[in-house]
Design a protein around this motif. Structure first.
Motif, PDB file in Angstrom:
ATOM      1  N   LEU A 144       7.126 -57.385 -12.326  1.00  0.00           N
ATOM      2  CA  LEU A 144       8.351 -57.826 -11.657  1.00  0.00           C
ATOM      3  C   LEU A 144       9.437 -58.158 -12.672  1.00  0.00           C
ATOM      4  O   LEU A 144      10.598 -57.738 -12.531  1.00  0.00           O
ATOM      5  N   ILE A 145       9.071 -58.893 -13.707  1.00  0.00           N
ATOM      6  CA  ILE A 145      10.034 -59.249 -14.748  1.00  0.00           C
ATOM      7  C   ILE A 145      10.498 -58.003 -15.495  1.00  0.00           C
ATOM      8  O   ILE A 145      11.687 -57.853 -15.805  1.00  0.00           O
ATOM      9  N   ALA A 146       9.569 -57.093 -15.759  1.00  0.00           N
ATOM     10  CA  ALA A 146       9.913 -55.854 -16.461  1.00  0.00           C
ATOM     11  C   ALA A 146      10.982 -55.079 -15.698  1.00  0.00           C
ATOM     12  O   ALA A 146      11.953 -54.574 -16.289  1.00  0.00           O
ATOM     13  N   TYR A 147      10.806 -54.977 -14.387  1.00  0.00           N
ATOM     14  CA  TYR A 147      11.793 -54.256 -13.580  1.00  0.00           C
ATOM     15  C   TYR A 147      13.137 -54.979 -13.574  1.00  0.00           C
ATOM     16  O   TYR A 147      14.193 -54.357 -13.781  1.00  0.00           O
ATOM     17  N   CYS A 148      13.118 -56.294 -13.341  1.00  0.00           N
ATOM     18  CA  CYS A 148      14.363 -57.055 -13.230  1.00  0.00           C
ATOM     19  C   CYS A 148      15.157 -57.062 -14.532  1.00  0.00           C
ATOM     20  O   CYS A 148      16.396 -57.060 -14.509  1.00  0.00           O
ATOM     21  N   ARG A 149      14.477 -57.047 -15.655  1.00  0.00           N
ATOM     22  CA  ARG A 149      15.178 -57.121 -16.938  1.00  0.00           C
ATOM     23  C   ARG A 149      15.889 -55.817 -17.303  1.00  0.00           C
ATOM     24  O   ARG A 149      16.783 -55.820 -18.159  1.00  0.00           O
TER      25      ARG A 149
END
Length: 292
Positions: A144-149
């Motif tokens: 999730l963090i990978a996508y959002c960043r």
């Protein structure tokens, strides 16, 4: 005689008004103190993947966890509600554009928000369902963090939250999910990986997203806010539990019940559940059917 009656009636009514103002003032001050409380948690650090499979998983999670319903299709943020009674409720800009996240917002800050429900400065996030996202597996949090960043920057400056009297009172009475930081077991460790096999276990993991409205026991209850409909029981014992798996999946992907009722997305976010895979919806059904 009439004058005496009017006099004492006026005094009585004035007393009621004064008491109401005093109670509301107390609630308002108490809520401001809770909203401004600073929290300090040990910073979590996890490795964030960069491969396409992880990014794709993160994109899927953003869709099925309702992130876009609040923060917009591009996570640029938006004003979700703005009226005098409930007040102005704002979902922030999650991109690194103007009005969004600061350039030094790192992985530990993302985890503070998702796992603990606090801003970078330690102040509580408002109306952020961190009590749900804190239960994501480490693998899913990382995706999730990978996508959002890596999402494109969007310039979108938004006003601050401004709670109206209804939101203040309902939040004080714990009838609105204002401060998720107060609902989280902050000592609970992350689970490394969630069960991805179709069935009850996967359904239980996915159903965390349903608990915010349908309650932790999925039995539903009173409306979430004034003007909202009662929340239905979605277990085997409720009306939804009488649907077949095919009817359940069709409803959550089309927004139309087997009885022909068209669901309002603001009441039941079927546009979000429509993003689930058929396997995920099947697992969700299996889990809900396992609850009496």
């Amino acid at each position: 005689m009439i004058r005496k009656i009017l006099k004492w009636t006026g005094i009585f009514l004035a007393g009621i008004v004064l008491a109401a103002i005093s109670i509301y003032t107390y609630m308002s001050v108490a809520m401001k103190n809770r909203m401004n409380k600073g929290y300090v948690f040990e910073k979590d650090i996890i490795e964030i993947p960069t491969d396409s499979a992880a990014i794709a998983r993160g994109k899927h999670l953003v869709a099925i966890k309702g992130c876009q319903d609040c923060h917009g299709n591009n996570l640029e943020g938006k004003v979700m509600n703005d009226d005098g009674a409930i007040g102005r409720l704002v979902a922030g800009n999650l991109t690194y554009g103007k009005g969004g996240l600061p350039g030094n917002y790192d992985v530990s800050d993302w985890l503070s928000a998702l796992r603990h429900g606090v801003h970078q400065d330690g102040k509580p996030l408002l109306f952020m369902p961190s009590h749900e996202t804190t239960l994501l597996s480490q693998q899913d949090l990382a995706a999730l963090i990978a996508y959002c960043r890596q999402i494109p920057k969007v310039d979108n400056s938004l006003p601050a939250n401004d709670l109206g009297p209804v939101a203040v009172v309902m939040s004080y009475l714990d009838k609105m999910p204002l401060l998720s930081v107060e609902k989280i077991d902050h000592n609970k460790p992350m689970v490394a990986r969630a069960d991805s096999t179709e069935g009850v276990a996967q359904g239980k993991y996915l159903a965390v997203s349903c608990s915010g409205c349908h309650r932790e026991n999925f039995k539903g209850g009173e409306p979430l806010a004034p003007g909202f409909p009662p929340v239905p029981d979605i277990t085997r014992a409720g009306h939804v539990g009488k649907w077949t798996k095919a009817q359940f999946i069709a409803t959550l992907t089309s927004g139309k019940t087997p009885e022909g009722h068209v669901l309002k997305n603001e009441d039941m976010p079927w546009k979000m559940t429509a993003q689930y895979t058929r396997s995920e919806l099947s697992s969700l059904y299996d889990f809900l059917q396992s609850i009496q």
